[in-house]
Design an enzyme around this catalytic site. Structure first.
Site, PDB file in Angstrom:
ATOM      1  N   GLU A 122       0.857  -1.178   0.000  1.00  0.00           N
ATOM      2  CA  GLU A 122       0.000   0.000   0.000  1.00  0.00           C
ATOM      3  C   GLU A 122       0.900   1.236   0.000  1.00  0.00           C
ATOM      4  O   GLU A 122       1.819   1.331   0.811  1.00  0.00           O
ATOM      5  CB  GLU A 122      -0.914  -0.001   1.222  1.00  0.00           C
ATOM      6  CG  GLU A 122      -1.951   1.110   1.203  1.00  0.00           C
ATOM      7  CD  GLU A 122      -3.125   0.877   2.149  1.00  0.00           C
ATOM      8  OE1 GLU A 122      -3.810   1.859   2.468  1.00  0.00           O
ATOM      9  OE2 GLU A 122      -3.329  -0.293   2.590  1.00  0.00           O
ATOM     10  N   GLU A 175      -9.929   4.829   9.531  1.00  0.00           N
ATOM     11  CA  GLU A 175     -10.201   4.516   8.114  1.00  0.00           C
ATOM     12  C   GLU A 175     -10.850   3.148   7.973  1.00  0.00           C
ATOM     13  O   GLU A 175     -10.476   2.340   7.117  1.00  0.00           O
ATOM     14  CB  GLU A 175      -8.914   4.632   7.297  1.00  0.00           C
ATOM     15  CG  GLU A 175      -8.360   6.045   7.294  1.00  0.00           C
ATOM     16  CD  GLU A 175      -7.171   6.260   6.369  1.00  0.00           C
ATOM     17  OE1 GLU A 175      -7.024   7.393   5.855  1.00  0.00           O
ATOM     18  OE2 GLU A 175      -6.395   5.294   6.172  1.00  0.00           O
ATOM     19  N   ASP A 210      -1.970  14.405   7.027  1.00  0.00           N
ATOM     20  CA  ASP A 210      -1.544  13.131   6.462  1.00  0.00           C
ATOM     21  C   ASP A 210      -0.375  13.300   5.505  1.00  0.00           C
ATOM     22  O   ASP A 210      -0.562  13.204   4.285  1.00  0.00           O
ATOM     23  CB  ASP A 210      -2.729  12.490   5.723  1.00  0.00           C
ATOM     24  CG  ASP A 210      -2.458  11.046   5.343  1.00  0.00           C
ATOM     25  OD1 ASP A 210      -3.196  10.526   4.498  1.00  0.00           O
ATOM     26  OD2 ASP A 210      -1.501  10.473   5.876  1.00  0.00           O
ATOM     27  N   GLU A 245       4.070   9.202  -0.869  1.00  0.00           N
ATOM     28  CA  GLU A 245       2.649   9.126  -1.234  1.00  0.00           C
ATOM     29  C   GLU A 245       2.120  10.454  -1.777  1.00  0.00           C
ATOM     30  O   GLU A 245       1.420  10.491  -2.788  1.00  0.00           O
ATOM     31  CB  GLU A 245       1.826   8.703  -0.015  1.00  0.00           C
ATOM     32  CG  GLU A 245       0.329   8.677  -0.284  1.00  0.00           C
ATOM     33  CD  GLU A 245      -0.500   8.269   0.922  1.00  0.00           C
ATOM     34  OE1 GLU A 245      -1.735   8.370   0.833  1.00  0.00           O
ATOM     35  OE2 GLU A 245       0.082   7.857   1.961  1.00  0.00           O
TER      36      GLU A 245
END
Ligand code: GCW
Length: 608
Positions: free
Chosen positions: A110, A235, A314, A342
């Protein structure tokens, strides 16, 4: 590939059992004929002392792992042309210097941008011993000592790491042990329900018993397991909230189970409402961590460490320090960083992180955290990190975790010198390009701390309104007059979660540091900034400059004599970064031009 250890000729043999044995192997194979006196003093743990003996010998004193870190210190100093002519001593700032891998059992990672998992394939633990040993060597040589191998989103069959896959986990732990690296496992809070408890309520006796029994089985197989990493009520992950329990009750139950074996529970605080209604202006996502945890300060067991993302959102390009890292004085805290790019270019765009980390430490009292963790940027690509220059983030993270006072320039220079045989001028060029890469990336992406404006879910490339009407609470509310969220006392009150000094520094747009302006404030486009420019002109300038600086960075970078295969990878990714930078520059400028109707004061092209 051996990355920053590519000058070490011999591979680590498989029959070494302890860090001290590995230390001797590394020293003697790197410097045949040099005398090394290794004195093991277990009380020193990771700490070490190195004393030169005469012209060509050294006495190393340290714990089992300390001797290994001393060995890598001597080796990397020498490879960097630094002679150890007088005694040195060193000990790490943090006992746990962690890397979190978000690897799934199917081999996918991920937010992975460097190939597939090094640990898992086809739903099982399946890895190359040689690559694991090389990874161990890389991590140990940068001072890192804890590796969580599986994703915090624990997708089946990863839960079996505590069950059927335990022998495989024990074997993997054995390969990492000589490198002084202890494994950690991400656990599924609801796992007892797979075994008939019918609940995962942390106060339920059958649930407590299940975790106790599981912990003793796990530690019988892996006695030096560092502990469990937990993402709960986050989440969509299962957690104690489902049973009306708070996170201290949840974490303490697990802590009780691993305590007898010296284990820790690392409990992530990334808890927020990920199903927010964009119409709801009363909820402000950055406030969530504080609201969920501050009131629990001092209620966690002593073997619980709360892992807090460095910022309240984040891993955006620029975020303020999380108020939780300043506020919880009676709780053990770890700061979570992200090496995986990310939101910072997917290991396509250059983005060297240590300048950003150093900014965090400028505002973080040194005694506030007792550990650090970083989300891994590793994968099974030949070069481990996808972009060969992304390896600088893993190496310098290790140096920072050992010593947060490390200097960004010397840390990046050390990585360059270990990795490439460049002339001093070429090295200087690469170091300055790497150190400016974050600021350049920031200039052509979301302006002045507002964050997001990125392609939803994938998080690469521009999409100014991609998240504006979504569930994730990441809004900028740009309209024809203004942009941003007022997070001061008169707005959402987010800034009230900080100590007085912080409120003073960031509370007034007239004195708030420019780069955080649109994180804390909602401002009209004609807001006059301290340098006299309007906000809109600053946004245009940053984006045109970001694109220009990317073009000049490409010119300088591609002129450097990188060896193959790095050169080819760098060239391809630099082309993609150039494309990405232009997309960001033009789309953001057009977005704000269409909204504000205000032209660029310098007459540059903004597309209609
Ligand atoms: O950054 C977000 C990511 C998720 C990640 C989550 C987290 C592992 O988009 O991929 O889940 O945060 O940190 O838990």
């Amino acid at each position: 590939m051996k990355l920053w250890l590519n000058q070490l000729k011999q591979a680590v043999p498989s029959d070494l059992n302890t860090p001290a044995e590995l230390a001797r192997f590394e020293l003697e194979s790197a410097f045949p004929g040099v005398a090394f006196d290794l004195c093991q003093q277990d009380s020193m743990g990771d700490a070490y002392r190195i004393e030169p003996l005469g012209t060509d010998g050294f006495r190393l004193t340290g714990g089992n792992t300390g001797l290994l870190y001393a060995a890598y210190r001597i080796i990397t100093d020498r490879l960097c042309g630094e002679s150890l002519s007088s005694p040195v001593a060193s000990s790490p700032a943090y006992a746990l210097r962690m890397v979190n891998c978000w690897d799934n059992a199917d081999g996918e990672i991920e937010r992975g941008y460097s190939g597939r998992s090094l640990f898992f394939r086809n739903g099982r633990l399946d890895y190359s011993d040689d690559r694991i040993r090389m990874l161990g060597r890389l991590l140990a040589s940068s001072g890192l000592n804890v590796l969580c191998i599986n994703n915090v989103n624990v997708h089946f069959p990863a839960q079996l790491l505590l069950e059927d896959y335990l022998p495989g986990l024990a074997r993997l732990a054995g390969i990492f042990r000589p490198f002084g690296i202890r494994l950690m496992v991400s656990v599924d809070f609801s796992q007892p329900m797979r075994h008939g408890t019918g609940t995962a309520d942390p106060l339920d006796p059958s649930v407590r018993e299940w975790w106790k029994e599981t912990a003793s089985r796990v530690y019988a197989a892996v006695p030096d397991l560092a502990g469990f990493l937990v993402k709960a009520d986050s989440e969509g992950r299962p957690g104690p909230f489902a049973y009306g329990r708070n996170h201290a009750e949840g974490a303490n139950m697990l802590a009780e189970a691993v305590k007898p074996f010296g284990g820790v529970i690392v409990w992530r605080c990334f808890v927020y409402n990920c199903r927010q209604d964009w119409r709801d202006t009363g909820t402000d996502r950055p406030k969530a961590a504080w609201e969920h945890y501050a009131f629990l300060d001092g209620q966690f067991a002593d073997n619980v460490i709360l892992q807090v993302k460095h910022g309240p959102f984040d891993f955006q390009v620029r975020e303020p320090l999380s108020p939780l890292l300043l506020g919880m004085k009676k709780t053990k805290l770890a700061m979570e960083l992200q090496l995986a790019q990310e939101y910072t270019g997917h290991q396509i765009d250059l983005y060297t992180m240590i300048p950003m980390w150093k900014e965090l430490y400028e505002e973080l009292p040194s005694d506030r955290i007792m550990s650090v963790a970083a989300v891994s940027n590793l994968g099974d690509d030949e070069n481990y990190t996808g972009h060969p220059l992304a390896a600088v983030n893993l190496y310098t993270y290790g140096l920072l975790a050992w010593n947060p006072a490390v200097d960004a320039v010397s840390a990046v220079t050390r990585w360059c010198r270990l990795t490439y045989r460049f002339t001093p001028e070429q090295e200087q060029t690469l170091v300055s390009l790497l150190l400016s890469s974050r600021r350049i990336y920031e200039k052509y992406t979301a302006p002045l701390g507002i964050g997001w404006m990125v392609t939803p879910h994938d998080h690469y490339g521009p999409n100014p309104s991609g998240y504006e009407y979504d569930l994730w609470g990441t809004y900028h509310k740009a309209d024809r007059n203004a942009v941003g969220i007022d997070r001061t006392h008169s707005g959402t009150g987010y800034l009230d979660q900080y100590p007085e000094a912080f409120r003073e520094k960031y509370g007034d747009p007239a004195s708030c540091p420019d780069l955080y302006l649109l994180f804390y404030h909602r401002l009209p486009y004609d807001f006059v900034m301290r340098d006299g420019r309007t906000l809109i002109q600053r946004i245009y300038d940053d984006h045109f400059e970001g694109l220009e600086e990317t073009r000049s960075m490409a010119e300088k970078l591609l002129a450097l004599p990188f060896p193959e295969p790095d050169a080819a990878v760098i060239r391809v990714r630099m082309e993609r970064q150039l494309y990405n930078a232009r997309e960001w520059c033009d789309i953001i400028n057009t977005f704000f031009h269409r909204l504000s109707g205000i032209p660029d004061g310098k007459g540059r092209t903004i597309y209609d």
